[in-house]
Scaffold this motif. Sequence first.
Motif, short mmCIF file in Angstrom:
data_model
loop_
_atom_site.label_atom_id
_atom_site.label_comp_id
_atom_site.label_asym_id
_atom_site.label_seq_id
_atom_site.Cartn_x
_atom_site.Cartn_y
_atom_site.Cartn_z
N TYR A 265 0.81 -1.22 0.00
CA TYR A 265 0.00 0.00 0.00
C TYR A 265 0.85 1.27 0.00
CZ TYR A 265 -4.04 -2.93 0.39
OH TYR A 265 -5.00 -3.86 0.10
N GLU A 266 2.10 1.13 -0.38
CA GLU A 266 3.01 2.26 -0.62
C GLU A 266 3.11 3.20 0.57
OE1 GLU A 266 3.10 3.27 -5.19
OE2 GLU A 266 1.00 3.20 -4.55
N LEU A 267 3.17 2.63 1.76
CA LEU A 267 3.41 3.47 2.93
C LEU A 267 4.87 3.93 2.92
CD1 LEU A 267 1.72 1.49 5.86
CD2 LEU A 267 0.73 3.28 4.42
N PRO A 268 5.14 5.17 3.35
CA PRO A 268 6.54 5.57 3.52
C PRO A 268 7.22 4.62 4.50
CG PRO A 268 5.06 7.44 3.76
CD PRO A 268 4.20 6.22 3.74
N LEU A 269 8.46 4.25 4.24
CA LEU A 269 9.15 3.34 5.16
C LEU A 269 9.31 3.98 6.53
CD1 LEU A 269 11.77 1.87 2.70
CD2 LEU A 269 9.88 0.65 3.78
N TYR A 270 9.65 5.26 6.52
CA TYR A 270 9.71 6.03 7.76
C TYR A 270 9.62 7.50 7.41
CZ TYR A 270 14.68 6.54 6.51
OH TYR A 270 15.85 6.79 5.83
N ASP A 271 9.37 8.30 8.41
CA ASP A 271 9.23 9.74 8.20
C ASP A 271 9.91 10.44 9.36
OD1 ASP A 271 8.50 12.09 7.04
OD2 ASP A 271 6.42 12.05 7.73
N GLY A 272 11.11 10.96 9.13
CA GLY A 272 11.83 11.66 10.19
C GLY A 272 12.84 10.78 10.91
N ALA A 273 13.60 11.41 11.80
CA ALA A 273 14.71 10.74 12.48
C ALA A 273 14.24 9.61 13.40
CB ALA A 273 15.52 11.77 13.28
N ASP A 274 13.13 9.82 14.07
CA ASP A 274 12.65 8.79 15.01
C ASP A 274 12.26 7.51 14.28
OD1 ASP A 274 13.06 10.49 17.12
OD2 ASP A 274 10.95 11.12 17.27
N GLY A 275 11.56 7.66 13.16
CA GLY A 275 11.17 6.49 12.39
C GLY A 275 12.37 5.75 11.83
N ARG A 276 13.35 6.51 11.34
CA ARG A 276 14.57 5.89 10.81
C ARG A 276 15.30 5.14 11.92
NH1 ARG A 276 18.85 5.93 7.19
NH2 ARG A 276 20.88 5.90 8.20
N TYR A 277 15.36 5.73 13.10
CA TYR A 277 16.04 5.10 14.23
C TYR A 277 15.40 3.76 14.58
CZ TYR A 277 17.76 4.30 18.96
OH TYR A 277 18.31 3.73 20.09
N SER A 278 14.08 3.73 14.60
CA SER A 278 13.37 2.49 14.94
C SER A 278 13.66 1.39 13.92
CB SER A 278 11.86 2.73 15.01
OG SER A 278 11.53 3.61 16.07
N MET A 279 13.59 1.74 12.64
CA MET A 279 13.85 0.75 11.59
C MET A 279 15.30 0.28 11.64
SD MET A 279 11.10 0.23 9.55
CE MET A 279 11.59 -0.03 7.85
N LYS A 280 16.22 1.21 11.84
CA LYS A 280 17.64 0.88 11.87
C LYS A 280 17.97 -0.03 13.05
CE LYS A 280 22.03 3.30 11.04
NZ LYS A 280 22.91 2.80 12.12
N MET A 281 17.39 0.29 14.22
CA MET A 281 17.63 -0.54 15.40
C MET A 281 17.06 -1.94 15.19
SD MET A 281 16.59 0.07 19.40
CE MET A 281 18.02 1.11 19.71
N LEU A 282 15.88 -2.02 14.57
CA LEU A 282 15.28 -3.32 14.34
C LEU A 282 16.20 -4.21 13.53
CD1 LEU A 282 12.77 -5.26 14.33
CD2 LEU A 282 12.15 -4.17 12.16
N PHE A 283 16.71 -3.70 12.42
CA PHE A 283 17.49 -4.53 11.52
C PHE A 283 18.93 -4.74 12.00
CE2 PHE A 283 13.98 -3.77 8.73
CZ PHE A 283 13.91 -4.95 8.01
N GLU A 284 19.53 -3.72 12.58
CA GLU A 284 20.92 -3.86 13.00
C GLU A 284 21.07 -4.61 14.32
OE1 GLU A 284 22.99 -0.17 13.01
OE2 GLU A 284 22.90 0.05 10.84
N LEU A 285 20.17 -4.36 15.26
CA LEU A 285 20.30 -4.96 16.59
C LEU A 285 19.37 -6.16 16.77
CD1 LEU A 285 21.41 -4.97 19.46
CD2 LEU A 285 19.65 -3.30 20.09
N PHE A 286 18.08 -5.94 16.64
CA PHE A 286 17.12 -6.98 16.99
C PHE A 286 17.17 -8.17 16.03
CE2 PHE A 286 15.71 -3.46 19.40
CZ PHE A 286 14.93 -3.93 20.44
#
Length: 330
Positions: A265-286
């Motif tokens: 449904y073509e949602l933005p992957l993230y919007d802003g620093a907080d969203g990027r941080y969450s996605m980055k932490m998920l993939f790099e750490l979790f």
Amino acid sequence: MDLGVSYNFSPQFSGYKSVFSKNLDKALKKTDLSQTDCGELISYVQTFIDKKTRANRRLGRGFHNSVYKIDDKYVLKMPNKISESDICAIRLNRKSKFSKLKNYFGESVAEFLNSSGDNIKILRNVYSKGEVVPAGIPSKISEIMTQDAAVKYYNEKYLPLFASIGQRAFDKLAKDCAQLNKKCKNGVSYAFDYINPNNFVLAGKTIRSVDDIYETKDYVRNCTSDLINVFLMNMNIDFYAQYSPKLINVRSLLAKKIILAGVRYELPLYDGADGRYSMKMLFELFLEKCRHGSEFDDMIKSLKTIMKENNNPKQRVALAKEYLEEVVGL
């Protein structure tokens, strides 16, 4: 903005519709209400508040409001701290503002006001056929369990259950997010409240949103990262999820379903620093899938390219799925 109400696990049996619900349904079909119509509805709600807002009827409790079952069709949502003033006004919401959202149950169909300005709302019952399970750690559990026990519930009960949900449920939720993004007009944006994961519940095979949608003049978009926060990062409004090597597989399965729903449904992957941080932490750490920043950036760039260059939703999803599995290892 209300930070949500978490529903409990008590089964709700289908089929029962009270006199109040029947009268409310009739009232919603009328253009104007007579004084008798108003009086009957107000009298019922007043009596319900005075005599039936007990623990055995309470479906959930949040910071500001609690929800009580009226019957299989409607529930009553009222402030936890309410004056004893009599109800003096009624407002019917005959036309839904969010009618295109198929899995949203937070919009009231009627509101009752007392002389102190307390707002008592009537909402559709989110699910009358069985168990309702909130995302994350339900407040009812976190209030009575130690933190270790609550985390154990999250890891051993919540995550496996939600990871087992079919792709279609996440697709439908992402579709509602996309519909909210389309309503962003004239400087006004709409978004779900993603702070408390309990605002999203599993009802049967469907994920439903049960809290208010907030309206803001700030430009906000409902993003894939918001859903990542709800289902994978925030255990509840007080606890943030912790890394565990034992949970990588179940988290990977859940993350892939969320991302593919966002791609469809073509949602933005993230919007802003907080969203990027969450996605980055998920993939790099979790998930330990992206070992450093450049790998994460490459993944985001690739997913964005897939969405930009493919208009067909099925093709987008197929390509994104192939990329996540073969390149990212999700």
